[in-house]
Write a protein that holds these residues in place. Structure first.
Motif, PDB file in Angstrom:
ATOM      1  N   GLY A  13      41.870  42.089  64.961  1.00 27.19           N
ATOM      2  CA  GLY A  13      41.192  43.374  65.088  1.00 27.19           C
ATOM      3  C   GLY A  13      41.287  43.929  66.496  1.00 27.19           C
ATOM      4  O   GLY A  13      41.539  45.125  66.701  1.00 27.19           O
ATOM      5  N   ALA A  14      41.088  43.057  67.486  1.00 28.42           N
ATOM      6  CA  ALA A  14      41.201  43.490  68.887  1.00 28.42           C
ATOM      7  C   ALA A  14      42.612  43.992  69.179  1.00 28.42           C
ATOM      8  O   ALA A  14      42.796  45.020  69.844  1.00 28.42           O
ATOM      9  CB  ALA A  14      40.824  42.339  69.817  1.00 28.42           C
ATOM     10  N   GLN A  15      43.601  43.293  68.648  1.00 30.31           N
ATOM     11  CA  GLN A  15      45.002  43.692  68.848  1.00 30.31           C
ATOM     12  C   GLN A  15      45.277  45.061  68.213  1.00 30.31           C
ATOM     13  O   GLN A  15      45.911  45.922  68.835  1.00 30.31           O
ATOM     14  CB  GLN A  15      45.910  42.623  68.234  1.00 30.31           C
TER      15      GLN A  15
ATOM     16  N   GLY B 259      39.944  43.717  61.684  1.00 29.26           N
ATOM     17  CA  GLY B 259      40.999  42.724  61.471  1.00 29.26           C
ATOM     18  C   GLY B 259      41.036  42.177  60.053  1.00 29.26           C
ATOM     19  O   GLY B 259      42.037  41.590  59.622  1.00 29.26           O
ATOM     20  N   ARG B 260      39.961  42.389  59.293  1.00 26.03           N
ATOM     21  CA  ARG B 260      39.933  41.923  57.900  1.00 26.03           C
ATOM     22  C   ARG B 260      40.880  42.737  57.006  1.00 26.03           C
ATOM     23  O   ARG B 260      41.086  42.374  55.853  1.00 26.03           O
ATOM     24  CB  ARG B 260      38.505  41.949  57.361  1.00 26.03           C
ATOM     25  N   CYS B 261      41.471  43.795  57.553  1.00 25.77           N
ATOM     26  CA  CYS B 261      42.496  44.507  56.786  1.00 25.77           C
ATOM     27  C   CYS B 261      43.749  43.647  56.668  1.00 25.77           C
ATOM     28  O   CYS B 261      44.585  43.898  55.804  1.00 25.77           O
ATOM     29  CB  CYS B 261      42.824  45.868  57.420  1.00 25.77           C
ATOM     30  N   ARG B 262      43.851  42.614  57.508  1.00 30.73           N
ATOM     31  CA  ARG B 262      45.021  41.729  57.481  1.00 30.73           C
ATOM     32  C   ARG B 262      44.684  40.287  57.118  1.00 30.73           C
ATOM     33  O   ARG B 262      45.523  39.582  56.578  1.00 30.73           O
ATOM     34  CB  ARG B 262      45.718  41.739  58.841  1.00 30.73           C
TER      35      ARG B 262
ATOM     36  N   ASN C  92      36.625  44.422  73.238  1.00 27.32           N
ATOM     37  CA  ASN C  92      35.861  43.201  73.518  1.00 27.32           C
ATOM     38  C   ASN C  92      34.755  42.962  72.498  1.00 27.32           C
ATOM     39  O   ASN C  92      34.494  41.816  72.118  1.00 27.32           O
ATOM     40  CB  ASN C  92      35.276  43.241  74.930  1.00 27.32           C
ATOM     41  N   ILE C  93      34.091  44.021  72.049  1.00 25.28           N
ATOM     42  CA  ILE C  93      33.067  43.862  71.012  1.00 25.28           C
ATOM     43  C   ILE C  93      33.696  43.224  69.778  1.00 25.28           C
ATOM     44  O   ILE C  93      33.151  42.283  69.198  1.00 25.28           O
ATOM     45  CB  ILE C  93      32.407  45.217  70.660  1.00 25.28           C
ATOM     46  N   VAL C  94      34.847  43.732  69.378  1.00 28.12           N
ATOM     47  CA  VAL C  94      35.533  43.220  68.186  1.00 28.12           C
ATOM     48  C   VAL C  94      35.979  41.775  68.398  1.00 28.12           C
ATOM     49  O   VAL C  94      35.771  40.920  67.536  1.00 28.12           O
ATOM     50  CB  VAL C  94      36.727  44.137  67.833  1.00 28.12           C
ATOM     51  N   GLU C  95      36.559  41.499  69.539  1.00 19.57           N
ATOM     52  CA  GLU C  95      37.110  40.171  69.795  1.00 19.57           C
ATOM     53  C   GLU C  95      36.033  39.096  69.962  1.00 19.57           C
ATOM     54  O   GLU C  95      36.267  37.930  69.669  1.00 19.57           O
ATOM     55  CB  GLU C  95      37.987  40.228  71.056  1.00 19.57           C
TER      56      GLU C  95
END
Length: 164
Positions: A66-68, A53-56, A81-84
């Motif tokens: 990131g989860a999305q 998610g750090r790409c955004r 779930n790991i990411v979220e």
């Protein structure tokens, strides 16, 4: 090159995020090797993608974003779930509300989620750090007696110290 690294690059993640993610994945696999009942591939992939998610954004929302991203790309819920749920030692519903995130629990549930979350806590950028560094960092940010400090100690005990 790992498929996950290619994805991070394709999405424009900064080089420091990619290097950090490689380190977290390596550390997570090291921690996971102490357990018989852990899915090493989930840990490896989750470690590499935890900060996608750090790409955004570099805000706290990077975990939700990131989860999305991974859901939209068809990744399994275990990786999503790991990411979220990787932020700190996890965020409660109350934490999420206070931070303006969608209201739900972001506390790691599975062993794989806990391992990636804790491995992330043991990195400062691309540099591996010890748990004392992490505790001091969070004390400065959150205050000496914040509940997260105790959670970090408990997670370290559960995942690392008992095997030393």
């Amino acid at each position: 090159m790992d498929e996950e690294i290619k994805l991070l690059m394709e999405l424009g993640c900064p080089e420091w995020v990619i290097e950090h993610s490689k380190g977290v994945s390596r550390k997570a696999c090291e921690i996971a090797s102490n357990f018989d009942d852990v899915d090493m591939e989930l840990v490896r992939v989750g470690g590499l993608l935890h900060d996608i998610g750090r790409c955004r954004t570099n805000s706290i929302e990077h975990a939700v974003i990131g989860a999305q991203i991974l859901r939209e790309r068809g990744y399994c819920e275990e990786i999503v779930n790991i990411v979220e749920r990787h932020i700190g030692t996890g965020l409660t519903e109350e934490d999420a509300k206070a931070l303006g995130l969608p209201i739900k629990s972001y506390v790691p549930q599975t062993l794989e989620e806990k391992i990636v979350s804790h491995a992330d806590n043991l990195f400062n950028g691309a540099d591996e750090v010890d748990v004392d560094f992490t505790i001091e960092k969070w004390k400065r940010k959150l205050g000496e007696n914040h509940p997260s400090i105790e959670k970090i100690k408990e997670m370290h005990e559960e995942l690392v110290l008992r095997f030393e």
